[in-house]
Design an enzyme around this catalytic site. Structure first.
Site, PDB file in Angstrom:
ATOM      1  N   LYS A   1      -3.451   3.870  -4.621  1.00 61.74           N
ATOM      2  CA  LYS A   1      -4.812   5.364  -4.243  1.00 61.74           C
ATOM      3  C   LYS A   1      -5.104   5.762  -5.427  1.00 61.74           C
ATOM      4  CE  LYS A   1      -4.427   4.410   1.304  1.00 61.74           C
ATOM      5  NZ  LYS A   1      -5.352   4.052   1.148  1.00 61.74           N
TER       6      LYS A   1
ATOM      7  N   ARG B   1      -2.790  -3.964   7.972  1.00 65.74           N
ATOM      8  CA  ARG B   1      -2.529  -5.276   9.393  1.00 65.74           C
ATOM      9  C   ARG B   1      -1.347  -6.189   8.684  1.00 65.74           C
ATOM     10  NH1 ARG B   1      -8.564  -6.181   6.710  1.00 65.74           N
ATOM     11  NH2 ARG B   1      -8.152  -3.991   6.836  1.00 65.74           N
TER      12      ARG B   1
HETATM   13  N1  BES Z   1      -4.013   4.100   5.719  1.00 72.80           N
HETATM   14  C1  BES Z   1      -4.702   3.205   5.294  1.00 72.80           C
HETATM   15  C2  BES Z   1      -6.453   3.265   5.755  1.00 72.80           C
HETATM   16  C3  BES Z   1      -7.081   4.912   5.630  1.00 72.80           C
HETATM   17  C4  BES Z   1      -6.890   5.432   5.072  1.00 72.80           C
HETATM   18  C5  BES Z   1      -6.995   6.015   7.006  1.00 72.80           C
HETATM   19  C6  BES Z   1      -7.792   6.645   5.103  1.00 72.80           C
HETATM   20  C7  BES Z   1      -7.177   7.062   7.374  1.00 72.80           C
HETATM   21  C8  BES Z   1      -8.133   7.338   5.684  1.00 72.80           C
HETATM   22  C9  BES Z   1      -5.017   2.112   5.283  1.00 72.80           C
HETATM   23  O1  BES Z   1      -3.845   1.820   4.926  1.00 72.80           O
HETATM   24  C10 BES Z   1      -6.349   1.500   3.846  1.00 72.80           C
HETATM   25  O2  BES Z   1      -5.845   1.781   2.898  1.00 72.80           O
HETATM   26  N2  BES Z   1      -6.797   0.594   4.512  1.00 72.80           N
HETATM   27  C11 BES Z   1      -8.084   0.057   3.061  1.00 72.80           C
HETATM   28  C12 BES Z   1      -8.142  -1.058   3.747  1.00 72.80           C
HETATM   29  C13 BES Z   1      -9.196  -1.718   2.315  1.00 72.80           C
HETATM   30  C14 BES Z   1      -7.847  -2.451   1.061  1.00 72.80           C
HETATM   31  C15 BES Z   1      -9.643  -3.297   3.529  1.00 72.80           C
HETATM   32  C16 BES Z   1      -9.153   0.941   3.032  1.00 72.80           C
HETATM   33  O3  BES Z   1      -9.576   1.460   4.278  1.00 72.80           O
HETATM   34  O4  BES Z   1      -9.399   1.557   2.549  1.00 72.80           O
HETATM   35 MN    MN Z   2      -3.313   1.488   3.140  1.00 75.09          MN
END
Ligand code: BES
Ligand code: MN
Ligand code: ZN
Length: 515
Positions: free
Chosen positions: A271, A345
């Site tokens: 990230k 997931r």
């Molecule tokens: N924990 C995150 C989701 C999230 C992101 C929650 C920002 C709250 C704020 C999750 O594990 C994630 O990173 N999801 C990705 C999925 C994507 C790679 C398909 C996302 O939402 O960007």
């Molecule tokens: Mn994630």
């Protein structure tokens, strides 16, 4: 914090010694709950002069008002007296006191007449919300000033109408505080092992049993997808199993599954740095399960509930999973991990498969799953997905009644198109479009054996910015859902109510100690 419920007429309240007296007053109040006593006269004067209209959340404070034993008097407007406005008023009033010197607070609800148990529950939960302060990693703790809150109603009739709501509120406040506390702790103070410790502590409460599985047991179960996420971290994974037995042995349980990523760096699909600290909140689903069990121990509803928490970190490392890796889930389905940041997931799918063994009436997973859900619904409503309409409606209703809202989103099979891959049964991501739905479609593949719902709490579980911190959501929603299910199954088993009654006085001790 200690809560108390007591019958006190307005005249009597004027002589009640306390550090602060909060008066809840509706807009256009014809009835103030009293007339010729000093407090009622003061309120009437403030209304007449136009200085106080009773708008929801608006306050007017006085110091050492004449003829009143309370040191401070706070008039708090509740507008039309709806639960939402009661919450706003109590949050504002108690919030205004928590950094001062008011230890003992009386909240006078007599201007609201004989109130329903919902209003009382809302007021108690809002008090708990307002006084919560995070202190764990601050050497100089700054606890909330407010230590005791007495809810005062004008008559024995009003007291008996509000008593059930009062106990429910006290039980909920404990669970919500616990969920907030664990969610707020930084990842180095809330590792999978420490989270398992928090669960073990809950196991000391009546009716709750806890079992913790480590890497060996999880490997034996074949949870290849969960293990794949954990393998990039030095912190060993934990799979937490909680049981609350409130009904007979043969009653099929509700299973709650909480995403317990104690820190989400994104893994190799790392990230960006901005706001990455907020990924300590990626275990808010797990925290909500722990909080719900805390409340179950308090309210003792006649229902069986299982809590499952796959807990690990998502880290980049020499051993971490790489985009394109294929892993085998406990269900036997193979998964191509195209993005290591779609890890929630991957841990949930194995927990969902594990849930099958309980032959559940319903399975609800709770997860900070997608940024896309934040884009879709913001911080007001959690995303709700369900394969079963009855379950969906029950959760929607629980959200409305608890003021912990959610909104149903679709699960059309067409949304799963993007999860197709040439290299495994399913890919862990689809394109950017409809990201909250495609995540839910991925999970749905592991839920064929039971009625299933998924709550995406990415937008609702915490607040960013200056007010950064966990909200404790959706503990209130889950508890209302479970209480509703218990009632459907034949009433509350609770022979000993959570409230100990001594005459007209009802006292519950609710120290904010964290289990
Ligand atoms: N924990 C995150 C989701 C999230 C992101 C929650 C920002 C709250 C704020 C999750 O594990 C994630 O990173 N999801 C990705 C999925 C994507 C790679 C398909 C996302 O939402 O960007
Ligand atoms: Mn994630
Ligand atoms: Zn995540």
């Amino acid at each position: 914090m200690d809560f108390e419920l007591k019958t006190l007429t307005r005249a009597r309240i004027c002589t009640e010694k306390c550090d602060a007296l909060v008066l809840l007053i509706p807009q256009n109040a014809g009835e103030l709950g009293g007339s010729d006593d000093p407090v009622s006269q003061l309120a009437a004067l403030a209304i007449k002069s136009g200085d106080f209209e009773g708008k929801a959340g608006k306050l007017l404070a006085a110091y050492r008002p004449h003829g009143v034993a309370a040191i401070r008097l706070v008039l708090a407007g509740v507008g039309d007296g709806s639960p939402k406005n009661i919450r706003a008023a109590v949050l504002a009033a108690i919030g205004s006191l928590k950094n001062g010197n008011a230890k003992r607070v009386v909240v006078d609800l007599s201007a609201l007449g004989v109130l329903g148990s919902e209003i009382m529950r809302t007021a108690v939960v809002a008090c708990g919300d307002a006084v919560y302060v995070y202190n764990t990693t601050k050497p100089k703790a700054t606890p909330s000033a407010v230590e005791r809150v007495m809810m005062a109603v004008p008559s024995a009739t009003a007291l008996s109408a509000a008593a059930a709501g009062f106990s429910k509120g006290v039980g909920l406040a404990k669970g919500i505080a616990l969920a907030k506390e664990w969610a707020n702790r930084p990842a180095n103070y809330a590792t999978p092992t420490l989270l398992a410790g928090a669960a073990k502590d809950l196991g000391k409460l009546p009716g709750i049993k806890v079992e913790i599985l480590g890497p060996k047991e999880v490997a034996k179960l074949g949870m290849g997808s969960f293990m794949a996420v954990a393998q990039g971290s030095e912190e060993p994974l934990r799979f937490i199993v909680l049981r609350y037995d409130g009904a007979g042995k043969n009653a099929a349980p509700v299973v709650l599954v909480g995403k317990g990523i104690t820190f989400d760096t994104g893994g190799i699909s790392i990230k960006p740095a901005a706001e990455m600290d907020e990924m300590k909140f990626d275990m808010c689903g797990a925290a909500s399960v722990l909080g719900t069990f805390r409340t179950l121990a308090e309210l003792k509803p006649a229902i069986n509930v299982i809590g499952l928490i796959p807990a690990c970190e998502n880290m980049p490392d020499g051993r971490a999973i790489k985009p394109g890796d294929v892993v085998t889930s406990m269900s036997g389905q193979t998964i191509e991990i195209l993005n290591t940041d779609a890890e929630g997931r991957l841990v949930l799918c194995d927990a969902l498969t594990y849930a099958e063994r309980f032959k559940p009436v319903a399975v609800v997973d709770i997860a900070t799953l997608t940024g896309a859900c934040v884009v879709a619904l913001g911080g007001v409503r959690s995303g709700l997905f369900a394969s079963d309409d009855t379950l969906a409606n029950a959760l929607m209703d629980a959200g409305e009644s608890s003021l912990d809202l959610c909104w149903r989103l679709p699960l059309d099979d067409d949304y799963a198109e993007g999860l197709k891959t040439n290299f495994a049964d399913v890919a862990n991501v689809a394109g950017r479009a409809g990201g909250a739905v495609t995540a839910a479609k991925f999970l749905q593949r592991f839920t064929a054996k039971f009625a299933w719902a998924h709550l995406d709490i990415a937008g609702t579980a915490w607040k960013g910015g200056a007010a950064k911190g966990a909200t404790g959501r959706p503990v209130a929603l889950l508890v209302d859902y479970l209480l509703g299910q218990a009632a459907l199954a034949g009433g509350v088993q609770n022979s000993k109510p959570a409230v100990k009654s001594r005459g007209s006085k009802t006292r519950v001790s609710a120290k904010p100690s964290v289990a």
